[in-house]
Motif scaffolding. Structure first.
Motif, short mmCIF file in Angstrom:
data_model
loop_
_atom_site.label_atom_id
_atom_site.label_comp_id
_atom_site.label_asym_id
_atom_site.label_seq_id
_atom_site.Cartn_x
_atom_site.Cartn_y
_atom_site.Cartn_z
N ASP A 18 0.99 -1.15 0.08
CA ASP A 18 -0.20 0.23 0.06
C ASP A 18 0.79 1.21 0.12
O ASP A 18 0.70 2.24 -0.84
N TYR A 19 1.98 1.49 0.73
CA TYR A 19 3.03 2.72 1.04
C TYR A 19 3.45 2.81 -1.04
O TYR A 19 3.87 3.80 -0.74
N PHE A 20 3.77 1.87 -1.15
CA PHE A 20 3.70 1.69 -2.50
C PHE A 20 3.30 2.26 -3.62
O PHE A 20 3.75 3.39 -4.19
N LYS A 21 2.16 1.99 -3.27
CA LYS A 21 1.04 2.02 -4.47
C LYS A 21 0.65 3.79 -4.41
O LYS A 21 0.07 4.38 -5.14
N HIS A 22 1.01 4.26 -3.07
CA HIS A 22 0.40 5.84 -3.22
C HIS A 22 1.42 6.30 -2.39
O HIS A 22 2.08 7.84 -2.78
N LEU A 23 2.75 6.39 -3.49
CA LEU A 23 4.27 6.97 -3.69
C LEU A 23 3.80 8.25 -4.10
O LEU A 23 4.62 9.14 -3.70
N ASP A 24 3.14 8.50 -5.45
CA ASP A 24 2.63 9.61 -6.08
C ASP A 24 4.15 9.77 -6.54
O ASP A 24 4.14 11.22 -6.60
N GLY A 25 4.89 9.67 -6.90
CA GLY A 25 6.11 9.78 -8.06
C GLY A 25 7.40 9.54 -6.84
O GLY A 25 8.64 10.12 -7.20
N GLU A 26 6.93 9.81 -5.30
CA GLU A 26 8.15 10.48 -5.00
C GLU A 26 8.93 8.91 -4.78
O GLU A 26 8.48 7.80 -4.76
N GLU A 27 10.52 9.06 -4.12
CA GLU A 27 11.08 8.35 -4.20
C GLU A 27 10.88 7.41 -2.97
O GLU A 27 11.56 7.85 -1.86
N PRO A 28 10.43 6.11 -2.95
CA PRO A 28 10.95 5.78 -1.27
C PRO A 28 12.36 5.17 -0.27
O PRO A 28 13.52 5.36 -1.46
N GLY A 29 12.30 5.25 0.16
CA GLY A 29 13.76 5.70 1.32
C GLY A 29 13.65 4.89 2.32
O GLY A 29 12.72 5.87 3.56
N GLY A 30 14.55 4.55 2.31
CA GLY A 30 14.60 4.46 4.89
C GLY A 30 13.28 3.55 4.97
O GLY A 30 12.73 3.64 6.07
N ILE A 31 13.11 1.95 3.63
CA ILE A 31 11.52 1.70 4.30
C ILE A 31 11.83 0.40 5.77
O ILE A 31 11.01 0.59 6.48
N TYR A 32 13.21 0.23 5.33
CA TYR A 32 12.93 -0.82 6.71
C TYR A 32 13.27 -0.12 8.58
O TYR A 32 12.23 -0.73 8.94
N ASP A 33 13.83 1.45 8.29
CA ASP A 33 13.98 2.35 9.25
C ASP A 33 12.12 2.36 9.89
O ASP A 33 11.95 2.66 10.55
N MET A 34 11.44 2.90 8.64
CA MET A 34 10.20 3.50 8.68
C MET A 34 9.20 1.82 9.23
O MET A 34 8.82 2.14 10.51
N VAL A 35 9.40 0.78 8.43
CA VAL A 35 9.05 0.04 9.48
C VAL A 35 8.99 -0.90 10.61
O VAL A 35 8.33 -0.80 11.52
N LEU A 36 10.56 -1.02 10.53
CA LEU A 36 10.73 -0.82 12.08
C LEU A 36 10.50 -0.23 13.88
O LEU A 36 9.45 -0.83 14.36
N GLY A 37 10.36 0.78 12.73
CA GLY A 37 9.58 2.01 13.94
C GLY A 37 8.12 1.94 13.99
O GLY A 37 7.57 2.43 15.35
N CYS A 38 7.20 1.42 12.95
CA CYS A 38 6.39 2.13 13.34
C CYS A 38 5.72 0.14 13.84
O CYS A 38 4.80 0.16 14.69
N VAL A 39 6.63 -0.95 13.65
CA VAL A 39 6.11 -2.06 14.10
C VAL A 39 6.53 -2.19 16.37
O VAL A 39 5.53 -2.72 16.79
N GLU A 40 7.54 -1.27 15.82
CA GLU A 40 8.68 -1.89 17.41
C GLU A 40 7.93 -1.13 18.40
O GLU A 40 7.74 -1.60 19.69
N LYS A 41 7.50 0.19 18.37
CA LYS A 41 6.57 0.76 19.72
C LYS A 41 5.98 0.08 20.29
O LYS A 41 5.52 0.04 21.07
#
Length: 79
Positions: A18-41
């Motif tokens: 879903d994240y990839f589908k909604h990038l609207d042309g933006e270049e993804p980056g830091g996905i690993y840290d983003m996901v860990l931050g969302c799950v770890e807390k």
């Protein structure tokens, strides 16, 4: 034999797709840290609640050192 995907891993897969589908042309980056931050807390908060605030028990359940747990709690501002 391939193992069956768990509900949690399926949820992560859907969320990242879903994240990839909604990038609207933006270049993804830091996905690993983003996901860990969302799950770890929420993971730490939920395990601490289950352990009734006992950090030693929570760290055992998580499989991490108690000092590591305390550092993560401080980083995520978990009391």
């Amino acid at each position: 034999m391939a193992s069956k995907e768990t509900e949690l891993s399926a949820c992560v897969r859907r969320a990242v797709n879903d994240y990839f589908k909604h990038l609207d042309g933006e270049e993804p980056g830091g996905i690993y840290d983003m996901v860990l931050g969302c799950v770890e807390k929420p993971l730490i908060e939920t395990v601490l609640h289950f352990a009734e605030g006992n950090q030693t028990r929570a760290s055992e359940l998580l499989g991490i050192n108690r000092n590591t747990l305390r550092k993560k709690m401080q980083a995520y501002k978990i009391k």
